[in-house]
Enzyme design. Structure first.
Site, PDB file in Angstrom:
ATOM      1  N   SER A 129       0.795  -1.231   0.000  1.00 42.35           N
ATOM      2  CA  SER A 129       0.000   0.000   0.000  1.00 42.35           C
ATOM      3  C   SER A 129       0.827   1.281   0.000  1.00 42.35           C
ATOM      4  O   SER A 129       0.272   2.368  -0.150  1.00 42.35           O
ATOM      5  CB  SER A 129      -0.944   0.013   1.202  1.00 42.35           C
ATOM      6  OG  SER A 129      -2.086  -0.759   0.936  1.00 42.35           O
ATOM      7  N   LYS A 132       0.349   3.914  -2.691  1.00 39.94           N
ATOM      8  CA  LYS A 132      -0.605   5.033  -2.656  1.00 39.94           C
ATOM      9  C   LYS A 132       0.083   6.388  -2.568  1.00 39.94           C
ATOM     10  O   LYS A 132      -0.526   7.410  -2.916  1.00 39.94           O
ATOM     11  CB  LYS A 132      -1.581   4.846  -1.490  1.00 39.94           C
ATOM     12  CG  LYS A 132      -2.497   3.633  -1.638  1.00 39.94           C
ATOM     13  CD  LYS A 132      -3.460   3.516  -0.474  1.00 39.94           C
ATOM     14  CE  LYS A 132      -4.407   2.347  -0.628  1.00 39.94           C
ATOM     15  NZ  LYS A 132      -3.759   1.049  -0.372  1.00 39.94           N
ATOM     16  N   SER A 328      -5.819   4.003   4.039  1.00 40.35           N
ATOM     17  CA  SER A 328      -5.327   3.037   3.060  1.00 40.35           C
ATOM     18  C   SER A 328      -6.486   2.453   2.262  1.00 40.35           C
ATOM     19  O   SER A 328      -6.630   1.239   2.133  1.00 40.35           O
ATOM     20  CB  SER A 328      -4.522   1.925   3.749  1.00 40.35           C
ATOM     21  OG  SER A 328      -3.642   1.312   2.828  1.00 40.35           O
TER      22      SER A 328
END
Length: 496
Positions: A129, A132, A328
């Site tokens: 993640s 991102k 997230s």
């Protein structure tokens, strides 16, 4: 999540190149920018706001609350750590068995841009993640912090037909009980449509989600992601990021870490909800199609086909990026990558979003050869990003040449305080990072990552990225704690 697929450990060879971090010219501008944007504001618009009160209509656009102070600003006169000091602090921690056989990292001084320590710094690594961060930077550059995503309704080809046209807003709500505070709402749009139709009664709803072509699930996703609650089918029209029960998801958010049951066909589900708001009862009155071009002949008393009947708009991009990073949010990430694609004339698909993000990275003067993406959320095991590209991104986001990128910092979780770091940096071994580590995290089975900012004990602001993609299976808290010891060591030392 499931174990890595066969061959997932076969990573491409590292590609070397000269670091592109700016040097002393960054000092004053970046410290001021981070002090104002990245370091002293309360991160994340969702954490702490998921109460039971209904959100006001998007059209009301209540003013944003003033930010609450969290961290002290960096000290421009603080002594700079030395490469030898950073190496001495980190090398005993980087080899921790909990991190596995492949740990790549980069640490740099924010004010000067000097690289202080790197191990596999230019090597492409599965980022999970942490991807991102790249998604946030590229969409802020491509769309700008104030851009809002529209959802429109237009007149269909036959009298009473309403075409609901998805523009890619993943936070769109059905009504005031949606998941995301202050999101645009279908009930607001339905009121506009009824007024625009006048005496013409709605007869059917056609869902136009053609803006997003191609597969709805990402390449390289584990088999359980479409059904496990952390991902969803990515369509141009959806409500509450495809959650079936947004009110329940709000109440259980902290316990489930954001997982929730999702609609398998989010666009049709949104269309059915919209039909009910228009007074249509049966699912048979809802189907897929495309909006007619404007300019057709109108039937007596009915709007001409293609005539816009109403429009609602999402929260501004800066708020969507905040939510994506703080919580997230994988579905928002995939939707935002498609906004990058649309802004760069690429298909709004997984492949188009990845290609457009790569283009924007290059436009920003960063090494596009050190990022290779298959999705924008980090759920894909095919993604590769180098740690040094991440520290470059973070430093660039505070540079005055691109002030729009400073918005990336608002959603970064703070150690022991907010977001995905809210429960971390509380143990004695990592407590030095509480309140002074601000970073994005990433986790897949065997993959653990963290990248962000840390203030040293002497007040110096550093940027860091640590990625491991061959961690042993087992309790994920063990490698997370090992990562936190690394960031905590930077926080707790002068490193000179």
């Amino acid at each position: 999540m499931s174990s890595p697929p066969a061959g997932a450990g076969a990573l491409p060879p590292p590609r070397r190149r000269r670091r592109l971090l700016p040097v002393a010219v960054l000092a004053t501008v970046l410290l001021l920018g981070l002090a104002a944007v990245a370091v002293v504001v309360r991160p994340g618009p969702v954490a702490g706001l998921l109460g039971d009160e209904a959100a006001p209509a998007a059209s009301a656009r209540a003013p944003e609350p003033d930010p609450s102070p969290v961290l002290a600003g960096p000290d421009a006169n603080a002594p700079q750590p030395t490469p030898a000091g950073v190496r001495a602090a980190l090398e005993p921690l980087v080899g921790a068995a909990a991190l596995g056989s492949r740990v790549n990292l980069s640490v740099a001084d924010v004010a000067t841009g000097q690289s202080l320590y790197a191990k596999g710094g230019d090597d492409g690594t599965v980022p999970a993640s942490v991807t991102k961060l790249a998604t946030g930077v590229t969409v802020l550059e491509a769309r700008g912090p104030g851009y809002r995503i529209p959802t429109r309704a237009v007149a269909g080809a036959t009298p009473g037909e309403v075409v609901l046209v998805g523009g890619g807003d993943p936070t769109l709500a059905v009504d005031g009980d949606g998941f995301y505070p202050n999101a645009a709402r279908l009930d607001t749009l339905a009121k506009q449509v009824k007024q625009a139709l006048g005496g013409t009664a709605p007869t059917k709803v056609t869902v136009d989600s053609s803006l997003f072509p191609g597969p709805v699930h990402g390449p390289g996703w584990d088999d359980d992601i479409p059904t496990g609650g952390y991902g969803a089918a990515i369509t141009a029209l959806m409500t509450d990021a495809a959650r079936r029960d947004p009110a329940a998801a709000r109440k259980t958010f902290d316990d489930t870490h954001g997982a929730a049951e999702r609609f398998p066909q989010p666009d049709l589900s949104a269309g059915r909800a919209f039909a009910r708001l228009l007074g249509l009862g049966g699912d048979a009155q809802v189907g897929k199609g495309t909006a007619p071009a404007a300019g057709g002949a109108a039937a007596a008393g009915a709007p001409a086909p293609g005539t816009e009947l109403g429009k609602v708009e999402s929260l501004p991009m800066i708020r969507l990026v905040d939510i994506m990073i703080s919580d997230s949010d994988n579905v928002i990430a995939e939707a935002l990558a498609r906004q990058v694609a649309l802004a760069r004339n690429q298909p709004a698909s997984f492949a188009g979003g990845a290609a457009a993000m790569d283009t924007v990275i290059g436009e920003l003067g960063l090494p596009a050869d050190e990022i290779s993406l298959s999705d924008a959320s980090g759920l894909s095991r095919n993604n590769r990003i180098s740690p040094s590209l991440l520290t470059d991104l973070i430093a660039l986001a505070g540079k005055g040449d691109h002030p729009e990128l400073g918005a990336i910092f608002g959603g970064l979780p703070v150690g022991a305080w907010s977001g995905t770091l809210g429960d971390r940096y509380r143990a004695t071994a990592t407590a030095a990072g509480a309140g002074v580590v601000r970073a994005k995290t990433g986790t897949l089975t065997g993959v653990h990552a963290i990248a962000g900012l840390v203030t040293t004990a002497e007040g110096r602001l550093l940027t860091f990225a640590v990625l491991t993609d061959r961690a042993p299976a087992g309790d994920p808290d063990v490698p997370r704690q090992a990562l936190d010891r690394i960031a905590g060591a930077l926080a707790g030392c002068g490193c000179r």
